[in-house]
Design a protein around this motif. Structure first.
Motif, PDB file in Angstrom:
ATOM      1  N   THR A   1      51.849  15.057  46.584  1.00 25.18           N
ATOM      2  CA  THR A   1      52.104  15.210  44.253  1.00 25.18           C
ATOM      3  C   THR A   1      52.995  14.221  44.074  1.00 25.18           C
ATOM      4  N   VAL A   2      52.268  13.622  43.354  1.00 28.18           N
ATOM      5  CA  VAL A   2      53.613  13.307  42.548  1.00 28.18           C
ATOM      6  C   VAL A   2      53.964  14.395  41.185  1.00 28.18           C
ATOM      7  N   ASN A   3      53.673  15.127  41.114  1.00 22.54           N
ATOM      8  CA  ASN A   3      53.309  16.097  39.772  1.00 22.54           C
ATOM      9  C   ASN A   3      54.025  17.445  40.948  1.00 22.54           C
ATOM     10  N   PRO A   4      55.058  17.469  41.474  1.00 22.38           N
ATOM     11  CA  PRO A   4      55.601  18.771  41.694  1.00 22.38           C
ATOM     12  C   PRO A   4      55.385  20.030  41.025  1.00 22.38           C
ATOM     13  N   PHE A   5      55.389  20.011  39.581  1.00 18.29           N
ATOM     14  CA  PHE A   5      54.959  21.499  39.098  1.00 18.29           C
ATOM     15  C   PHE A   5      53.229  21.539  38.899  1.00 18.29           C
ATOM     16  N   GLU A   6      52.286  21.003  39.235  1.00 14.67           N
ATOM     17  CA  GLU A   6      51.345  21.437  39.442  1.00 14.67           C
ATOM     18  C   GLU A   6      50.574  22.196  39.922  1.00 14.67           C
TER      19      GLU A   6
ATOM     20  N   GLN B   1      42.097  19.898  37.239  1.00 13.06           N
ATOM     21  CA  GLN B   1      41.926  19.298  38.520  1.00 13.06           C
ATOM     22  C   GLN B   1      43.413  19.165  38.525  1.00 13.06           C
ATOM     23  N   ASN B   2      43.793  18.634  39.586  1.00 15.11           N
ATOM     24  CA  ASN B   2      45.330  18.424  39.855  1.00 15.11           C
ATOM     25  C   ASN B   2      45.056  16.413  40.277  1.00 15.11           C
ATOM     26  N   THR B   3      45.947  15.899  38.890  1.00 13.60           N
ATOM     27  CA  THR B   3      45.435  15.340  39.013  1.00 13.60           C
ATOM     28  C   THR B   3      46.774  14.570  39.832  1.00 13.60           C
ATOM     29  N   GLY B   4      47.678  14.863  40.207  1.00 10.63           N
ATOM     30  CA  GLY B   4      49.055  14.467  40.891  1.00 10.63           C
ATOM     31  C   GLY B   4      49.061  14.013  42.796  1.00 10.63           C
ATOM     32  N   ARG B   5      47.617  14.832  42.717  1.00  9.78           N
ATOM     33  CA  ARG B   5      46.877  13.997  43.727  1.00  9.78           C
ATOM     34  C   ARG B   5      46.996  12.561  44.242  1.00  9.78           C
ATOM     35  N   LEU B   6      47.638  12.033  45.740  1.00  7.51           N
ATOM     36  CA  LEU B   6      47.502  11.253  46.028  1.00  7.51           C
ATOM     37  C   LEU B   6      47.390  10.760  47.812  1.00  7.51           C
ATOM     38  N   LYS B   7      46.221  10.490  48.948  1.00  6.38           N
ATOM     39  CA  LYS B   7      45.926   9.674  49.260  1.00  6.38           C
ATOM     40  C   LYS B   7      46.776   8.904  50.463  1.00  6.38           C
ATOM     41  N   ILE B   8      47.402   8.879  51.758  1.00  5.64           N
ATOM     42  CA  ILE B   8      48.655   8.010  51.679  1.00  5.64           C
ATOM     43  C   ILE B   8      48.198   7.580  53.300  1.00  5.64           C
ATOM     44  N   GLN B   9      47.527   6.051  53.570  1.00  8.32           N
ATOM     45  CA  GLN B   9      47.461   5.725  55.392  1.00  8.32           C
ATOM     46  C   GLN B   9      48.610   4.465  55.019  1.00  8.32           C
ATOM     47  N   SER B  10      48.648   4.362  56.501  1.00  7.15           N
ATOM     48  CA  SER B  10      49.687   3.135  56.713  1.00  7.15           C
ATOM     49  C   SER B  10      48.570   1.978  57.231  1.00  7.15           C
TER      50      SER B  10
ATOM     51  N   ASN C   1      44.062  19.862  47.755  1.00  6.36           N
ATOM     52  CA  ASN C   1      43.377  20.947  47.114  1.00  6.36           C
ATOM     53  C   ASN C   1      43.532  22.426  48.199  1.00  6.36           C
ATOM     54  N   SER C   2      44.122  22.619  47.582  1.00  6.03           N
ATOM     55  CA  SER C   2      44.199  24.598  48.471  1.00  6.03           C
ATOM     56  C   SER C   2      42.781  25.498  47.382  1.00  6.03           C
ATOM     57  N   GLN C   3      41.795  25.513  48.299  1.00  7.90           N
ATOM     58  CA  GLN C   3      40.936  25.938  47.425  1.00  7.90           C
ATOM     59  C   GLN C   3      40.036  27.069  48.378  1.00  7.90           C
ATOM     60  N   VAL C   4      39.319  28.286  47.822  1.00  6.53           N
ATOM     61  CA  VAL C   4      38.574  29.622  48.254  1.00  6.53           C
ATOM     62  C   VAL C   4      37.356  28.828  48.780  1.00  6.53           C
ATOM     63  N   LEU C   5      36.953  29.263  50.182  1.00  2.77           N
ATOM     64  CA  LEU C   5      36.090  29.084  50.702  1.00  2.77           C
ATOM     65  C   LEU C   5      35.410  29.760  51.661  1.00  2.77           C
ATOM     66  N   ASP C   6      36.186  30.713  51.771  1.00  3.58           N
ATOM     67  CA  ASP C   6      36.399  32.143  52.804  1.00  3.58           C
ATOM     68  C   ASP C   6      36.251  33.256  52.230  1.00  3.58           C
ATOM     69  N   GLN C   7      35.543  33.880  51.718  1.00  2.31           N
ATOM     70  CA  GLN C   7      35.462  35.433  51.540  1.00  2.31           C
ATOM     71  C   GLN C   7      35.023  36.847  51.565  1.00  2.31           C
ATOM     72  N   ILE C   8      35.692  37.479  50.872  1.00  2.34           N
ATOM     73  CA  ILE C   8      35.603  39.162  51.108  1.00  2.34           C
ATOM     74  C   ILE C   8      34.824  39.707  50.062  1.00  2.34           C
ATOM     75  N   LEU C   9      33.403  40.212  50.552  1.00  2.00           N
ATOM     76  CA  LEU C   9      33.087  40.732  48.352  1.00  2.00           C
ATOM     77  C   LEU C   9      33.137  41.983  48.815  1.00  2.00           C
TER      78      LEU C   9
END
Length: 613
Positions: free
Chosen positions: A218-223, A239-248, A570-578
């Motif tokens: 991320t180029v946005n350290p505060f987001e 959305q998290n606008t500062g995310r960028l994928k890096i390949q070589s 993106n750190s996100q929720v997929l696994d849950q306990i209700l």
């Protein structure tokens, strides 16, 4: 796998042809784009929207300097006009698809003739934006050793905080024909740099190095930062606008792509052309790659449950089968014992049959479970018993032949499982009253397996347990995946999330069953657990909790700690306990041991809830 490894179409993309036919590019023509008396330049080809005004046209002797060469996957090179037109909305860089190893080198001044094409990585059905390129090229090297055009700096100061414009309602929600506004929208900003030489400075890693040799920064350290270094995805509108994928562009056996975990730093200068790939969208194809600085991220350990607490956990163990190396069984087992503190009840997802992905009709998983429970015991854990129901062959989705299913592991020293015979792959368990409380007719048993909601998907597994004389019901789930959904960088904004339809039906079926339990006993202690494959703020979760019969336990955590999976940075929720209303007080933990790490035993983090029944 990276989109660069996929085959390329040679014809004009159907999405572009449709846009042209529908008049979405009205007012722009090949003649007006460059001027009838001027040579075509790269910015004329790129234009000021996402679709080239010259799409499908033949261009001749387009000048530029080579900024990057790709000799693997989708072979070709990028070149850039060193002069430019001064318009921030028109990119000065472009990809040239050669189909074989290019014969040019970085620094070559070239002229390129060929057909302007809008290539859609993943195909038009993916909803992805298209990559403007020149195909079937004729390339002339004019000179070599020229300086590469100075890179555009992608930084906190250049990327807008607003993610994307709203799609044009007259164009099925597409943003393809909208004029680019790179100072207002992040997606417009990145599109305005498509194909250009760009750079990022030292940036925090928010998506660990994958098996495909890429990472996310991320180029946005505060987001939406969390204390472990990730960037949390907390709603459809933030959305998290500062995310960028890096390949070589230059991976070698001697210098492989570096391993990085979330929270590490890609230090120094990373520079190269800005590509667009099927998986993740805008990607910096690094000609120069920074250095990974290890920030020492460690795997979390949850606390041990107290004597009077029942600990219930859920863990997707990612297609576990007997052919997996013993090291995987041992690592997963160590996680259960050392990081999850040996929960009393553990609901597992993605337990495969005993022949794994071999499609031979096997459906039993005795060997898979024996190897896993033996490994847990060898790691110092309890001698877990298991309960589950074998599915019908190839009826529950997942890897063909694998027959994944949910399974309960039970520590018999602390919990009793109530066995009620009769449950099988096609028989539905029901709710009855017993001694004034609720009970299952079959335990373990499947919930409404004939419901269309479960077509080609895992059926929920319900079990009845007793802890210190109190009955607890646990429903283990693995809802339909997000396969088929459009990505966040779709040309439709907001993206189409077609997979939600099935998950909403699944959530309704589980919600109805929980209501049946609470109708029989309003004080019933019910836990709905598993890989829900959807966010805590999603329509799926809202359907699960309809009528107030369930509470989303992960929302008890601070917003920055609500995640179980990392996808595209993106750190996100997929696994849950209700939990049902009778479970008023509990301790919840999302135990981060996998998703943030380059070395993973699963791609999911387990969840654990402790309470006093």
């Amino acid at each position: 796998m990276p989109s660069s490894a996929l085959p390329r179409p040679s014809a004009l993309s159907a999405v572009v042809a449709a846009a042209l036919a529908a008049g979405l590019l009205a007012g722009v023509s090949p003649a007006s784009a460059a001027g009838s008396d001027d040579a075509v330049r790269i910015h004329d080809i790129q234009g000021s929207t996402r679709i080239s005004p010259l799409a499908g046209q033949r261009v001749s002797d387009v000048p530029g300097i080579v900024t990057g060469v790709r000799t693997y996957g989708s072979k070709g090179f990028w070149f850039q006009d060193a002069e430019g037109d001064g318009d921030d909305a028109t990119s000065e860089g472009l990809f040239v698809y050669t189909g074989s190893a290019p014969t040019v080198a970085v620094g070559d001044r070239v002229t390129v003739s060929g057909t302007v094409t809008e290539y859609v990585p993943g195909g038009t059905s993916s909803g992805n934006q298209s990559l403007t390129e020149i195909s079937r090229p004729a390339v002339t090297v004019v000179s070599s050793g020229n300086p590469v055009p100075a890179p555009a700096a992608i930084s906190l100061w250049s990327v807008p905080w607003t993610y994307a414009p709203s799609g044009d309602p007259d164009a099925d929600g597409s943003i393809n024909a909208l004029p680019l506004r790179p100072h207002r929208y992040a997606l417009d900003y990145y599109e305005s740099l498509e194909g250009m030489n760009v750079r990022v400075g030292s940036s925090r890693v928010v998506g660990a190095t994958s098996r495909y040799a890429d990472m996310w920064v991320t180029v946005n350290p505060f987001e939406h930062r969390n204390h472990r270094g990730g960037t949390v995805y907390g709603s459809y509108t933030s959305q998290n606008t500062g995310r960028l994928k890096i390949q070589s562009l230059t991976p070698t056996a001697e210098q492989p792509f570096p391993k990085a975990n979330v929270g590490d730093v890609l230090a120094g200068r990373t520079e190269g052309p800005l590509d667009f790939s099927q998986y993740g969208g805008y990607t910096l194809a690094a000609r120069t790659l920074g250095t990974v600085v290890d920030r020492g991220l460690t795997r979390e350990k949850t606390r041990k449950q107290y004597r009077g607490e029942l600990a219930v956990a859920t863990y997707n163990v990612e297609n576990l089968d007997p052919s997996d190396p013993q090291e995987k069984f041992d690592a997963l087992a160590a996680g259960v014992v050392n990081n999850l503190a040996s929960p009393d009840i553990l609901a597992l997802e993605e337990i495969q049959d005993d022949s794994g992905p071999k499609n031979d009709g096997t459906v039993g998983a005795e060997e898979t479970l024996r190897k896993f429970t033996d490994a847990i015991k060898a790691a110092g854990g309890p001698a877990y018993e298991w309960r589950g129901i074998d599915p019908e062959n190839n009826k529950d989705g997942g890897q063909p032949g694998g027959n994944i299913r949910q399974v309960f592991l039970v520590n018999p020293e602390r919990v009793s499982f109530t066995d009620r015979a009769g449950g099988d792959a096609t028989t539905s368990t029901g709710v009855t009253k017993e001694y004034g409380g609720a009970a299952l007719t079959h335990s373990p048993g499947r919930i409404d397996p004939a419901n269309e909601a479960w077509e080609n998907s895992r059926k929920p597994l319900a079990g009845e347990f007793t802890f210190r004389g109190r009955t607890v019901f646990v429903i283990a789930n693995h809802f339909a995946s997000k396969g088929g959904d459009e990505s966040l960088v779709s040309h439709h904004q907001p993206p189409n999330r077609s997979s939600e339809v099935q998950r909403h039906l699944q959530a309704k079926a589980v919600n109805t069953f929980v209501k049946d339990l609470l109708k029989a006993d309003r004080r019933a202690r019910v836990l709905v657990v598993g890989d829900i494959n959807d966010f805590e703020f999603s329509g799926t979760t809202k359907t699960l909790t309809d009528g107030g019969v369930l509470c989303t336990a992960i929302t008890s955590l601070p917003r920055s700690e609500r995640y179980s999976y990392v996808y595209d940075g993106n750190s996100q929720v997929l696994d849950q306990i209700l939990t049902s209303p009778a479970i008023r007080r509990f301790s919840y933990d999302s135990v981060h041991i996998n998703a943030e790490f380059a070395d993973q035993n699963s791609d999911h983090d387990p969840q654990v809830l402790r309470f006093r029944p």
